[in-house]
Design an enzyme around this catalytic site. Structure first.
Site, PDB file in Angstrom:
ATOM      1  N   CYS A   1      47.221  48.724  38.354  1.00 47.63           N
ATOM      2  CA  CYS A   1      46.015  48.587  39.167  1.00 47.63           C
ATOM      3  C   CYS A   1      45.265  49.919  39.116  1.00 47.63           C
ATOM      4  CB  CYS A   1      46.440  48.278  40.607  1.00 47.63           C
ATOM      5  SG  CYS A   1      45.091  48.230  41.787  1.00 47.63           S
TER       6      CYS A   1
ATOM      7  N   CYS B   1      39.304  47.473  35.833  1.00 50.40           N
ATOM      8  CA  CYS B   1      40.101  46.821  36.880  1.00 50.40           C
ATOM      9  C   CYS B   1      40.973  45.809  36.162  1.00 50.40           C
ATOM     10  CB  CYS B   1      39.181  46.121  37.875  1.00 50.40           C
ATOM     11  SG  CYS B   1      40.031  44.984  39.008  1.00 50.40           S
TER      12      CYS B   1
HETATM   13  N1  DGL Z   1      43.487  45.087  40.008  1.00 53.43           N
HETATM   14  C1  DGL Z   1      42.969  46.179  40.731  1.00 53.43           C
HETATM   15  C2  DGL Z   1      42.395  47.271  39.843  1.00 53.43           C
HETATM   16  O1  DGL Z   1      42.791  47.391  38.700  1.00 53.43           O
HETATM   17  C3  DGL Z   1      42.130  46.052  41.945  1.00 53.43           C
HETATM   18  C4  DGL Z   1      41.628  44.911  42.561  1.00 53.43           C
HETATM   19  C5  DGL Z   1      41.548  45.046  44.064  1.00 53.43           C
HETATM   20  O2  DGL Z   1      42.565  44.794  44.684  1.00 53.43           O
HETATM   21  O3  DGL Z   1      40.478  45.413  44.576  1.00 53.43           O
HETATM   22  O4  DGL Z   1      41.584  48.046  40.265  1.00 53.43           O
END
Ligand code: DGL
Length: 270
Positions: free
Chosen positions: A72, A189
């Protein structure tokens, strides 16, 4: 057998897990979706640090852990330093927007970046951007937060995914009138690779979408000290363990669609 945790706010980290499963068939993975706190975009860095420490500790308490992959960008930006400080003997691999490969590949000299607001407003991203602007002075980087897109992907809300991709792509163009067209679009993301069809439809064939998942998988192999894979692909030796701190519905649906039809998700009560 090595045991590796992979953690995201929700289903986005599956885009990284896919690459990890291909790269490391001999590793046992434990995937954690922090469904109770998803999305991370609106949370403070302190909250994300608390979740990082709590989830990692819960995995360590259950069984030995050889590495942790923060799948993430938002959590890497907010919490990876605190996680490394607390667990100084645990290799921790993070993910951040792939500005360098984009800068190396661009022909127009213009790179677009889509990510959460949490990532784009973090000091870590500011540092990365400053380093890349210094290293590639001929490249322009235009960054845009896609409010709500990770959540729409989490909910599998296709009309909303389409609408928010349109807003994000259009906003990149509005930020840079008169400049050369973007030819590299960094998916900053881990949820966004699941909107690849919508984004490719909007950007057209002249724009290359950059997903860092394979680089993260190679880096995980390196930190585990495992040899490079041979020419014969080994069969997977252990099924993924699936955990969700919230209700398990989104993760079960996404894991069955994108990874394996028999995924069974357990609730991790933290
Ligand atoms: N998957 C996450 C990222 O790579 C974030 C998404 C979230 O929870 O806002 O930033």
């Amino acid at each position: 057998m090595k045991r590796v945790g992979v953690w995201d706010s929700g289903v986005g980290g599956l885009s990284v897990l896919r690459a990890l499963l291909d790269e490391l068939p001999e590793v046992q993975f434990v995937y954690v979706a922090d469904g109770a706190f998803a999305p991370y975009g609106g949370h403070s860095a302190d909250t994300i640090i608390a979740r990082a420490l709590g989830i990692t500790q819960a995995l360590i308490d259950a069984s030995e852990l050889d590495a942790m992959v923060v799948a993430c960008n938002t959590a890497t930006a907010g919490a990876i330093d605190a996680l490394r400080a607390r667990h100084d003997r645990l290799p921790v691999v993070g993910v951040e927007p792939a500005l360098r490969p984009a800068a190396q590949s661009t022909r127009t000299g213009h790179v677009g970046v889509l990510a959460t607001r949490g990532t784009l407003t973090s000091p870590r991203y500011a540092g990365l951007l400053a380093r890349m602007e210094a290293a590639y002075p001929h490249v322009r980087f235009t960054s845009q937060a896609c409010e709500g897109l990770a959540d729409a992907i989490e909910q599998d809300d296709l009309p909303q995914i389409q609408r928010l991709c349109e807003v994000g792509w259009r906003s990149l163009g509005q930020q840079s009138p008169g400049s050369a067209p973007i030819d590299q679009l960094v998916l900053g993301c881990t949820h966004y690779p699941f909107a690849r069809p919508q984004l490719e439809g909007l950007c057209g064939p002249g724009v290359h979408l950059i997903d860092p998942a394979e680089a993260v998988a190679r880096q995980t192999r390196n930190v585990l000290g495992l040899p490079a894979p041979g020419p014969v692909v080994s069969p997977r030796t252990a099924p993924v363990e699936w955990l969700d701190t919230g209700h398990a519905f989104n993760l079960a649906r996404a894991a069955r669609r994108w990874i394996t039809p028999d995924a069974q998700v357990r609730v991790l009560p933290i």
